[in-house]
Design a protein around this motif. Structure first.
Motif, short mmCIF file in Angstrom:
data_model
loop_
_atom_site.label_atom_id
_atom_site.label_comp_id
_atom_site.label_asym_id
_atom_site.label_seq_id
_atom_site.Cartn_x
_atom_site.Cartn_y
_atom_site.Cartn_z
N SER A 30 9.98 -2.47 9.01
CA SER A 30 9.06 -2.40 7.88
C SER A 30 7.92 -1.42 8.19
O SER A 30 7.49 -1.31 9.34
CB SER A 30 8.47 -3.80 7.62
OG SER A 30 7.31 -3.72 6.82
N ASP A 31 7.39 -0.75 7.18
CA ASP A 31 6.25 0.13 7.41
C ASP A 31 4.97 -0.66 7.68
O ASP A 31 3.95 -0.09 8.04
CB ASP A 31 6.06 1.12 6.26
CG ASP A 31 5.74 0.45 4.93
OD1 ASP A 31 5.72 -0.79 4.85
OD2 ASP A 31 5.50 1.19 3.97
N GLN A 32 5.02 -1.98 7.54
CA GLN A 32 3.89 -2.85 7.84
C GLN A 32 3.93 -3.39 9.27
O GLN A 32 3.08 -4.18 9.66
CB GLN A 32 3.83 -4.02 6.85
CG GLN A 32 3.49 -3.60 5.45
CD GLN A 32 2.11 -2.95 5.41
OE1 GLN A 32 1.11 -3.58 5.77
NE2 GLN A 32 2.04 -1.69 5.02
N PHE A 33 4.92 -2.96 10.04
CA PHE A 33 5.06 -3.40 11.43
C PHE A 33 5.01 -2.20 12.35
O PHE A 33 5.72 -1.22 12.15
CB PHE A 33 6.40 -4.14 11.63
CG PHE A 33 6.56 -4.70 13.02
CD1 PHE A 33 5.98 -5.91 13.36
CD2 PHE A 33 7.28 -4.01 13.98
CE1 PHE A 33 6.13 -6.44 14.64
CE2 PHE A 33 7.42 -4.52 15.27
CZ PHE A 33 6.85 -5.74 15.59
N THR A 43 -3.11 -0.70 10.32
CA THR A 43 -4.14 -0.46 9.32
C THR A 43 -4.80 0.90 9.52
O THR A 43 -4.80 1.44 10.64
CB THR A 43 -5.24 -1.54 9.38
OG1 THR A 43 -5.91 -1.43 10.64
CG2 THR A 43 -4.66 -2.94 9.20
N PRO A 78 3.28 -9.92 6.04
CA PRO A 78 3.60 -8.48 5.86
C PRO A 78 4.87 -8.04 6.59
O PRO A 78 5.37 -6.96 6.33
CB PRO A 78 2.38 -7.77 6.42
CG PRO A 78 1.30 -8.78 6.47
CD PRO A 78 1.98 -10.13 6.62
N TRP A 79 5.38 -8.88 7.51
CA TRP A 79 6.55 -8.50 8.30
C TRP A 79 7.83 -9.15 7.80
O TRP A 79 8.85 -9.15 8.50
CB TRP A 79 6.34 -8.84 9.76
CG TRP A 79 5.16 -8.18 10.38
CD1 TRP A 79 4.46 -7.10 9.91
CD2 TRP A 79 4.52 -8.55 11.59
NE1 TRP A 79 3.43 -6.78 10.76
CE2 TRP A 79 3.44 -7.67 11.81
CE3 TRP A 79 4.74 -9.55 12.53
CZ2 TRP A 79 2.61 -7.75 12.91
CZ3 TRP A 79 3.91 -9.64 13.62
CH2 TRP A 79 2.86 -8.73 13.81
N THR A 108 1.49 -5.41 15.36
CA THR A 108 0.36 -5.42 14.43
C THR A 108 0.68 -4.64 13.17
O THR A 108 1.60 -3.82 13.15
CB THR A 108 -0.90 -4.84 15.12
OG1 THR A 108 -2.04 -5.07 14.30
CG2 THR A 108 -0.75 -3.37 15.44
N VAL A 109 -0.10 -4.89 12.15
CA VAL A 109 -0.04 -4.07 10.95
C VAL A 109 -0.83 -2.79 11.26
O VAL A 109 -1.96 -2.87 11.75
CB VAL A 109 -0.66 -4.81 9.75
CG1 VAL A 109 -0.72 -3.90 8.53
CG2 VAL A 109 0.14 -6.08 9.44
#
Length: 164
Positions: free
Chosen positions: A127-130, A57, A120-121, A54-55
């Motif tokens: 990645s900082d989005q994963f 959030t 986002p991935w 997930t991102v």
């Protein structure tokens, strides 16, 4: 009551056939929030654990910081349902993120998928989005649709004696 070894395989199989789950978290002020997520479950014959890619959030982070538990619920049009109440823990380290990324990428149809398709991935598992959330169930329920629609069988339930 059913033992984990009896309920984990049918839970995993039903969850993986349904794929998408409603996952509920609770904020620090006690307000629940649900979202649709895509867990993958691993059963090694002794332990069941789930992973959600997930991102990370701010809302998810804040909710799990306040209450590190989630409710995961699956439903299919056949009326098959299963649910897991779980202790939830964030993982953002590269090794865990790569392992879970690979688990999804190599997972069986229909639960497996290529994580690169999520915008986002696009930079991959580091990645900082994963991020990933590890799920450790303390309660499981499996109810095939035939229980509801034809009165055949009974739901399977399991609860841990351990307070996670």
């Amino acid at each position: 009551m059913t033992g984990l070894e009896q309920i984990a395989p049918p839970f995993r199989d039903m969850a993986h056939s349904i794929v998408w789950a409603t996952v509920a978290t609770v904020s620090s002020d006690g307000r629940p929030r649900t979202r649709i997520l895509h867990p993958i479950w691993e059963w090694d014959g002794t332990d069941l654990e789930g992973w959600i890619a997930t991102v990370p959030t701010p809302v998810k982070r804040a909710h799990l910081a306040a209450h590190p538990q989630v409710s995961v619920s699956y439903w299919a049009p056949t009326q098959d349902t299963c649910s897991a109440e779980c202790h939830a823990q964030w993982y953002v380290d590269d090794d865990t993120c790569r392992r879970v990324w690979d688990r999804f990428a190599g997972g069986p149809e229909p639960v497996g998928y290529d994580p690169f398709i999520i915008d986002p991935w696009k930079d991959g598992p580091t990645s900082d989005q994963f991020a990933v959330i590890r799920l450790q169930p303390y309660r499981l329920r499996v109810m095939p649709g035939a229980v509801m629609t034809r009165g055949e069988g009974a739901p399977l339930t399991w609860s841990s004696d351990v307070d996670l």
